[in-house]
Design a protein around this motif. Structure first.
Motif, PDB file in Angstrom:
ATOM      1  N   ARG A   9      70.276 -41.139   7.556  1.00 40.79           N
ATOM      2  CA  ARG A   9      70.244 -41.344   6.106  1.00 40.79           C
ATOM      3  C   ARG A   9      70.065 -42.835   5.874  1.00 40.79           C
ATOM      4  NH1 ARG A   9      76.550 -41.070   4.148  1.00 40.79           N
ATOM      5  NH2 ARG A   9      75.532 -40.957   2.140  1.00 40.79           N
ATOM      6  N   VAL A  67      74.025 -39.230   9.295  1.00 43.51           N
ATOM      7  CA  VAL A  67      74.737 -38.297   8.436  1.00 43.51           C
ATOM      8  C   VAL A  67      75.976 -37.854   9.214  1.00 43.51           C
ATOM      9  CG1 VAL A  67      72.644 -37.495   7.259  1.00 43.51           C
ATOM     10  CG2 VAL A  67      73.458 -36.257   9.268  1.00 43.51           C
ATOM     11  N   GLN A  82      77.333 -32.160   8.636  1.00 45.33           N
ATOM     12  CA  GLN A  82      76.048 -32.014   7.943  1.00 45.33           C
ATOM     13  C   GLN A  82      74.921 -31.821   8.952  1.00 45.33           C
ATOM     14  OE1 GLN A  82      75.437 -31.999   4.438  1.00 45.33           O
ATOM     15  NE2 GLN A  82      73.517 -31.183   5.220  1.00 45.33           N
ATOM     16  N   PHE A  83      74.935 -32.631  10.023  1.00 47.49           N
ATOM     17  CA  PHE A  83      73.891 -32.520  11.039  1.00 47.49           C
ATOM     18  C   PHE A  83      73.904 -31.139  11.684  1.00 47.49           C
ATOM     19  CE2 PHE A  83      72.249 -33.054  15.385  1.00 47.49           C
ATOM     20  CZ  PHE A  83      70.969 -33.505  15.067  1.00 47.49           C
ATOM     21  N   HIS A 110      70.134 -36.668   4.120  1.00 47.46           N
ATOM     22  CA  HIS A 110      69.589 -36.422   5.463  1.00 47.46           C
ATOM     23  C   HIS A 110      68.062 -36.439   5.423  1.00 47.46           C
ATOM     24  CE1 HIS A 110      70.029 -33.820   9.351  1.00 47.46           C
ATOM     25  NE2 HIS A 110      69.323 -34.924   9.553  1.00 47.46           N
TER      26      HIS A 110
END
Length: 172
Positions: A77, A13, A17-18, A121
């Protein structure tokens, strides 16, 4: 030589986002520490040419006492062809030795999850369900789960057209 279908591709990802998911799970940490964890994420791979399962690796060191649970943002992902699903399980040895299990018993990653607002995710929520008082210690980079791709079908009268946007519970 057996012709095995190629149906998916693992990716990380995005870093943003992480970071968001890591902070949501473990609390605020310095950005450089989360970035280092992200940079060290290993994408799932098969151990041998005969393995069905793709091993997921822990992005952190952790210890699970008996009956303790941890939710892990993997940073991974998966883009999956239509007609296929990715099913996640604990690593066999950890399940055998510690009764380690996924809290949702089998993780189901649908092909449309890739397009969710969280970038698809994949999280793993693990519990050490030992009945022998065993403490589970995992090092970063160690295998913690495995997943296999499975083809599936639908009924003749299926006319679903709804689109997913989320993970757990997002489809009702």
């Amino acid at each position: 030589m057996i012709n095995i279908k190629r149906v998916a591709k693992f990716e990380k990802v995005g870093l943003k986002q992480f970071m968001s998911d890591w902070i949501d799970t473990f609390g605020n940490r310095p950005d450089d520490i989360i970035t280092e964890i992200y940079n060290n994420i290993k994408l799932p791979v098969r151990a041998t040419s005969g393995s069905a399962g793709y091993d997921f690796y822990s992005p952190l060191d952790f210890t699970l006492q008996p009956n303790q649970t941890i939710k892990i943002p993997t940073g991974v992902r998966c883009k999956i062809d239509d007609g296929w699903v990715f099913k996640c399980y604990p690593r066999s040895g950890l399940g055998f030795k510690y009764r380690l299990h996924l809290d949702n018993t089998v993780g189901i990653i649908d092909s449309d999850y890739y397009h969710s607002e969280n970038e698809g995710h994949i999280f793993l929520k693990l519990t050490n369900d030992t009945n022998e008082a065993k403490i589970l210690k995992i090092k970063s980079g160690s295998g913690i789960a495995q997943g296999i791709f499975v083809e599936y079908g639908i009924t003749y009268d299926d006319d679903v057209s709804d689109i997913r946007n989320g993970g757990f519970g997002s489809t009702g």
